[in-house]
Every structure is written in C-alpha cells, then in structure tokens.
Design an enzyme around this catalytic site. Structure first.
Site, mmCIF file in Angstrom:
data_model
loop_
_atom_site.group_PDB
_atom_site.id
_atom_site.type_symbol
_atom_site.label_atom_id
_atom_site.label_comp_id
_atom_site.label_asym_id
_atom_site.label_seq_id
_atom_site.Cartn_x
_atom_site.Cartn_y
_atom_site.Cartn_z
ATOM 1 N N SER A 19 2.727 -0.685 4.782
ATOM 2 C CA SER A 19 4.026 -0.143 5.122
ATOM 3 C C SER A 19 5.129 -1.187 5.282
ATOM 4 O O SER A 19 6.305 -0.844 5.240
ATOM 5 C CB SER A 19 3.924 0.644 6.417
ATOM 6 O OG SER A 19 3.664 -0.207 7.517
ATOM 7 N N LYS A 23 10.974 -6.133 10.832
ATOM 8 C CA LYS A 23 10.616 -4.789 10.374
ATOM 9 C C LYS A 23 11.281 -3.778 11.307
ATOM 10 O O LYS A 23 11.319 -3.989 12.525
ATOM 11 C CB LYS A 23 9.088 -4.638 10.400
ATOM 12 C CG LYS A 23 8.568 -3.319 9.857
ATOM 13 C CD LYS A 23 7.045 -3.295 9.834
ATOM 14 C CE LYS A 23 6.504 -1.992 9.252
ATOM 15 N NZ LYS A 23 5.021 -1.970 9.207
ATOM 16 N N SER A 34 -1.044 -2.926 6.611
ATOM 17 C CA SER A 34 0.400 -2.883 6.340
ATOM 18 C C SER A 34 1.114 -4.237 6.299
ATOM 19 O O SER A 34 2.279 -4.291 5.915
ATOM 20 C CB SER A 34 1.098 -1.989 7.361
ATOM 21 O OG SER A 34 0.898 -0.646 7.039
#
Lengths: 96, 487
Positions: B154, B79, B178
């Site tokens: 997210s 990420k 997330s």
C-alpha cells in the site's frame, strides 16, 4: 462456503454499512472467493495449539499510573466534527 | 557536484554538514521536482511547500548555530497514514478527506524534532488495504519505471516518490508487505522493523497486531540513518517495546563471512518460473562470494500465511474501522434520517469498495457461530508459523526469498479479482504474522522492471538485516539504478 445476497445484507447490517444492490451482488461473489481461500486453513492440525493474538510472545500488557496526562483540547478536536454545538456533537434525534 | 536528487540521504547529510548546499536549496530542489513530475506520478496527496520552506529555514539556523542533528535539514515525505498536526491526513480515503489532524504521530514528531523537512503526504491504498495503490480515493499511483504499471502497495506513493527522486526518503507502513512489495516493484530499499520497534501512535490503525512503520529509501545505509531516529520506546503505544535501539550505522560494515542464509524451500518451489527467479538466485551467488553459506530450510505451514492473514487482518480491520461513525470526525452523509442512517450511509459512502470488502470479511469471521472456525483457527496457525520461523532462526542468521511473485503489473490488471491481488503478498505476509523484521533490496531487472530480494531476520535483529543488505550493496549497483525519465 458460498454467501448469498441475504447473507451479505446481514453482514453489512452488523458492520453498519449501507450498500447498494449492485455492491451486494459483487460482494456475495468476492467474499465467497475469499472464504474459499481461507478454507485452506482446514488442512492444518491445530489440536492443542494455543491461539496467538500478539506477535511477540511473553509480552505483558503494560500499565501506567492512574493520573491525568492529557489536557482538555476538545475545541481543537471538535473542529473535525460535522456538527457541533456548545461543545457537544450533534446527531439526529435518538429519543422522541 | 552531482545533481542533488541523485544523491543518497547519507550523501545529502554530508553535503548539509559541509555547507555544500543549504537545507532551503535542497528543499527547493525537491519541491520543484514534485511540481514538475507529480502530475504524472500522483505520488502525493498533499504537498506542503510553505511548511517545508519554513522548516528548512529553521534547519539552516540549527546548522549555522551548531545545534543540528544528523538528520537536520533533510527533506522527507510521510505516508498519509501518519497523523500530522495541522495538516490534512486522509489515509487516502473519502472518509478522512476533510480530516486535519490535531496532533503528530510519534514518528512524525520525532523526525520533526530532528529538524527534518516534510515535503508532503504520500498517496497509498485506502487505509493501507491493497497491493497496487489502486484503491486510493485520490487515484492510482504510477510506477516511475513504467507509467502504465502499478508501483505496488500500500505504500505506493512513498515508493514512487523516492524511486522518481522527487523525495530523498519516505516513511511507509507494512501490515502484510506494504513497504517491501512496493520497494521491490520500484527498485528501493525498504525495511519493516520488528513489531513494536517503531511506535504506532498516530499511525492510523488497519490491523493492530500486524501494522508496523518503517522506511523506504535508496540504500541500507539510508534506511539505517532514518530508522535510528524513528525506532524506540513510546509510552503512548501500549505495544511499543522498551528496549534500547542499537547504533545501526556502527555494524553496517561487518563482514558477512560465515553468515548462514536460509533459503525457504516452500517459497522457491511456489509459483515462480526459472526465468523469474534468476535475479534472486544471482543475488544468492553474490552472498556466497561474500563468504555466506546457503542452507535450505523448510517451513511447512508458511504457505498458509495468506489465508491466515485474510482472517486475522480483516477481523482487526473491522474492529479498528468501527471508529468511523460520521459523528466525531470524518465524512458524514447528507441529511441523515436517523442515527442508524447516519452511521450506515456515512460508512457506506465514505469507504471505498476494498475497505468495505475487508470490513465485511472481518465482521463475518468474527460473528457468532463462525469465530472458532475462522478467527480462532487462524490464530492457532499463526502460532504454528511463528514457531516454524523461530526454529529456522536456530539454524540460520537470516532467511532469503523473493519479495514478490511478479514484477510490477499493469494498472487495472488485477482490480477485479481480490484473491489474485491478495496473492501478491504471498512471500511477505509471514514476517508480519510472526512480527519479524524484514527488508526488500533491489537485485536486478526482468524486462526492464525491478526485482526485489527479501531478507528476514529474527526479532529485533534490524542491525543484522541492515548489515546483510549493506554488504550486498557495497559490491553491486542495482540500488543505484534510476528510471531514465527522472535521472
């Protein structure tokens, strides 16, 4: 709790955010909605409850020996800066 | 032999070990799939093919010379919230769109040490603030199960990359759901460990008392494999917990006979139709067949977790994001008039609208005269919620409930109403407030879209969580389904 555009301007100043007129109107609406959501918290009885700032209770702040552990890499770090001169970060003149 | 992208991380590890294929071959396979599919998915912000192939060649050397670990040669995606030395690290923000990190996050460094191969950096909601991956400066990510839908957020880029099999596994972070919510919306297995289990060093901070790094993969076995090397004490993170990491693989296959599963009453009553709850209820029946016992538990203050979170998280965010000043790194506005203009315009132009909304919410709840009414009260309710979880774990081994109130929704459907968007995390936020480990595992489909089952355990009970998830995955195959387009 409803926020006005004047409230938003004051908050934006505290947060050091330049926002446009359009943004200000939109934020007045959406922040008011968020505060309305948050008002649900008023139903709970919190008398005599200790506030909790860390999710693992009973933890203590760890300390370390006061010794140098990092090497000087300012040149590497300053490659990400917008303006640098002689190892210093440049900003608009602060003192006349 | 099956196509490489259809194999789990554990199967790929076995293949590398037996020399069925090399790391370079494996890496090329995934890089070519990224090349082929990422234009439509937008899962990656940065792809690092040269670096990946160099790391793969090194990994093959290690395998050849017998110095490989279990993870050596396996590709992964990080990420874009994790700092990667010498590689663009943006947090999906214009603010960091020019930031080449000068160091590795601990998570990145550890997996690099293991000899893993980084394919690139995945898209996400800007500064991890969002539940749909629509707040990214780099554009929305598409859900591989239906390109018109959001992948959740997210960690939406990590979710889409693994779900479309353009990466075999990915890292994610979870502040209010997330990892778990995008895992649910894309049919993945995602784990958010206990707060303090995985180092936050080099993981760009959103809300420091809630943020935790974890794994998004194809199975509990894969999650265990990666978490084993991510977890553990790090002296560079002051809230890292100095506690040994158990061997997660060793307990995966323990029997679930006698397992006590708590069903959170408040969550089964709230906002879910009979139809939508069906896959979750069927999963509970499977657990009963495996010998588990279902017990109803009540956590009366848990429904307050969303409003509590939307005080605590913005407050911490407003403080953390004050470091972005346009001076030392990150975006700087053109021709600032003076220092104040430099700060306010760099921040005003560099942050997107949701990030600014949260900074302002946080600034407001912390401001003079409002602190007690909002922040202090929220911290007190946070304790009430945490204590209710602790009481529940006196009675049961794990808690189960849905991960998300809905399946993946249309791109654009909720962007104009932040409060509706915030309610996506109604089931996941509690675990963050209490610092508990939690997972989402695939448990079925509704109208062709994936549904997730959430499992929550007590502090540091990751091994139990993974065991409970793995037991289910041994007798079901929802986690093996893949979107046809990417099969």
């Amino acid at each position: 709790m409803s926020l006005t555009r004047e409230n938003i301007a004051a908050i934006a100043h505290l947060a050091r955010l330049a926002i446009t007129e359009d943004e200000s109107a939109a934020y007045a609406g959406s922040l008011s909605k968020i505060l309305h959501l948050v008002e649900q918290l008023n139903v709970a009885n919190v008398a005599a409850i200790e506030p909790m700032s860390h999710p693992l209770t009973g933890m203590v702040q760890r300390l370390r020996e006061d010794q140098v552990t990092a090497t000087d890499e300012h040149e590497k770090f300053q490659r990400n800066a917008a303006k640098v001169s002689d190892g210093l970060y440049l900003v608009p003149k602060v003192i006349e | 032999m099956a196509e490489l992208h259809t194999l789990t991380l554990a199967e790929l590890a076995a293949g590398l070990k037996s020399r069925a294929f090399s790391s370079v071959e494996l890496t090329r396979h995934f890089l070519s799939r990224i090349e082929k599919f990422d234009a439509e998915l937008n899962a990656f912000i940065t792809v690092t093919p040269e670096l990946a192939l160099a790391q793969a060649a090194d990994a093959d050397m290690r395998i050849a010379t017998g110095t490989a670990s279990r993870l050596t040669g396996l590709p992964l995606a990080h990420k874009d919230i994790f700092c990667t030395d010498g590689v663009l690290t943006t947090c999906a923000s214009k603010m960091l769109s020019n930031f080449i990190s000068p160091y590795d996050a601990t998570v990145v460094g550890r997996l690099k040490q293991e000899g893993m191969v980084m394919l690139g950096k995945t898209n996400m909601d800007e500064f991890a603030m969002g539940s749909s991956n629509e707040t990214s400066f780099y554009g929305a990510v598409k859900n591989p199960w239906d390109l018109a839908k959001v992948p959740g957020g997210s960690s939406g880029g990590s979710a889409a990359a693994v779900a479309a099999r353009i990466a075999p596994v990915a890292t994610g972070t979870d502040t209010g759901g997330s990892i778990r919510q995008p895992a649910a919306l894309t049919s993945l297995t995602g784990i958010k460990p206990t707060y303090g289990r995985v180092s936050r060093y080099g993981m760009i901070a959103f809300a420091s008392s809630l943020d935790q790094g974890g794994v998004m993969g194809l199975s509990a076995e894969d999650a265990a494999l990666l978490l084993q090397s991510m977890a553990g004490f790090d002296e560079r993170d002051s809230t890292s917990v100095d506690m040994p990491v158990p061997d997660y693989a060793a307990t995966l296959n323990q029997s679930l006979k006698g397992l006590k599963i708590g069903l959170v009453k408040e969550f089964f009553e709230q906002g879910l139709s009979e139809e939508n709850i069906k896959p979750v209820k069927e999963a509970l029946t499977v657990y009963e067949q495996l010998g588990a016992q279902l017990v109803e538990v009540s956590l009366p203050n848990l429904p307050l977790s969303v409003p509590t979170y939307y005080v605590v998280a913005p407050a911490e965010c407003s403080s953390n994001l004050s470091r972005f000043d346009g001076v030392r790194f990150g975006y700087r506005c053109e021709s600032p008039r003076d220092l104040m203009d430099l700060y306010t315009r760099s921040r005003g132009e560099g942050f997107g609208s949701e990030v600014k909304r949260r900074i302002m919410t946080g600034t407001y709840v912390l401001s003079a005269g409002y602190y007690d009414a909002y922040y202090l009260r929220a911290q007190k309710i946070r304790r009430l919620i945490t204590e209710e979880f602790a009481a529940a774990f006196q009675k049961v081994d794990v808690l189960m409930c849905p991960t998300s109130p809905t399946t993946a929704f249309d791109i654009g459907a909720k962007v104009d109403d932040p409060v509706t968007m915030y309610l996506n995390d109604i089931y996941t936020i509690g675990a963050n407030l209490a610092g508990l480990p939690a997972m989402s595992i695939p448990c079925g489909f509704l109208a062709g879209l994936p549904v997730g089952l959430q499992i929550i355990a007590g502090h540091f009970a990751e091994a139990k969580l993974l065991n409970v998830a793995h037991g289910y995955q041994q007798v079901t195959d929802w986690h093996k389904r893949m979107p046809e387009r990417y099969a």
